[in-house]
Scaffold this active site. Sequence first.
Site, mmCIF file in Angstrom:
data_model
loop_
_atom_site.group_PDB
_atom_site.id
_atom_site.type_symbol
_atom_site.label_atom_id
_atom_site.label_comp_id
_atom_site.label_asym_id
_atom_site.label_seq_id
_atom_site.Cartn_x
_atom_site.Cartn_y
_atom_site.Cartn_z
ATOM 1 N N ASP A 181 40.637 31.760 38.908
ATOM 2 C CA ASP A 181 41.678 30.770 39.180
ATOM 3 C C ASP A 181 42.591 31.278 40.289
ATOM 4 O OD1 ASP A 181 42.850 32.799 37.535
ATOM 5 O OD2 ASP A 181 44.450 31.410 36.971
ATOM 6 N N GLY A 196 47.041 38.281 36.826
ATOM 7 C CA GLY A 196 48.040 37.862 35.855
ATOM 8 C C GLY A 196 48.049 38.765 34.640
ATOM 9 N N GLU A 203 37.052 37.139 35.709
ATOM 10 C CA GLU A 203 37.577 36.311 34.606
ATOM 11 C C GLU A 203 36.529 35.856 33.597
ATOM 12 O OE1 GLU A 203 40.534 35.921 37.990
ATOM 13 O OE2 GLU A 203 38.358 35.998 37.779
ATOM 14 N N GLY A 231 44.420 37.082 40.105
ATOM 15 C CA GLY A 231 45.622 36.534 40.719
ATOM 16 C C GLY A 231 46.171 37.386 41.845
#
Length: 405
Positions: A181, A101, A173, A150
């Site tokens: 995530d 992301g 992350e 992502g």
Amino acid sequence: MHKFRGLASCRRSLPDIRCALSSFSTTTRPLSAHDDQPQNEVLVEGKASARAAILNRPSALNALTTNMAVRLKKFYETWEDNPDIGFVMMKGSGRAFCAGGDVVALHRLLNEGKMEDCKDFFRNLYTFIYVLGTYLKPHVAILDGVTMGGGAGVSVPGTFRIATDKTIFATPEVHIGFHPDAGASFYLSRLTGYIGEYLALTGERLNGVDMLAVGLATHFSLRARLDWIDERLAKLITDDPSVIDSTLAQYGDLVYPDKTSIVHRLEVIDKCFGHETVEEILDALEVEVARSNQDWCASALKKLKEASPLSLKVSLRSIREGRFQTLDECLVREYRMSLHGISKPVSHDFCEGVRARLVEKDLAPKWDPPTLEKVSKDMVDYYFSPLGEFEPELKLPTHLREAFI
């Protein structure tokens, strides 16, 4: 990985390797994609009986925006309903598949007080990942180059993943004060032993051969041969996953892990990362470093000590819970965690981590809390708590699309 309807015979399970063998975007363009031509962020290629979605932000390592997630979901749902399309592909432009992301844009939106735009990003991205994870047609992702965060989320839940000699995988992350995530708690928790915990807590990078070895990839190809494979897939007229599988196997490359491969670390990884708490994992690594003096072990210890203490505890619990949850349950929980993590009631670690690593790049984040012992159980519990009376939870189309079981 669990089976799903017509793909039950082809969806590769994550193998037991004992037997079978950070880079985020730094673009400052907004997540809502106020680009002059936002439609160009996802391009489409037509083939004989297939369609290919091309992630097209090469200058940002194809980092994902809200617009990209929305377009991907629209394309995939349309293609799924089209009887003339047998299978779907995804690839990236330039030297990356997808760096994850666009967290720098998220950081700026948060500083501008545009929380709703941030929620839109997570909601649309996680919804597309659920669509991919329950897709009725075979899916082929070509993971050439950077495949992080992502980027793994929009590929690993699909049927086939081709890694290359240029693939770099990671879920880093915790080093920007966040948690793995985009479905990571689902697919990492299903890797053999405690590899999932190791990758989540250290952000360690894997090459294409190691992705294949642990089951994150299903096939391998040298980058120089990708055009040839693409040409063969373009000529296929099929919706049969076994035909696609045999084609990828026939034209792919046979590779073996080298002496630095993760497959040689499994016993130590399980011994250290199988512990109940982050503190115990750190202690076990300290002992192992003193005993064996292995470089990778010392590197893992260093990376743990550099990460956000709160993120480490949150991420460990996320992987452990994910091991017993379905894909939709993982995504709903990760949505809660993501919104809690960026809203700053407990900690500002996400904004601080992005600032230090990707914006100002001083590489000196000031984590809050600064140490593991100052991270309370209540702080961790908050990340997993319901969003509240006036904040809707993530609504996935489970009534239309069967979830993993």
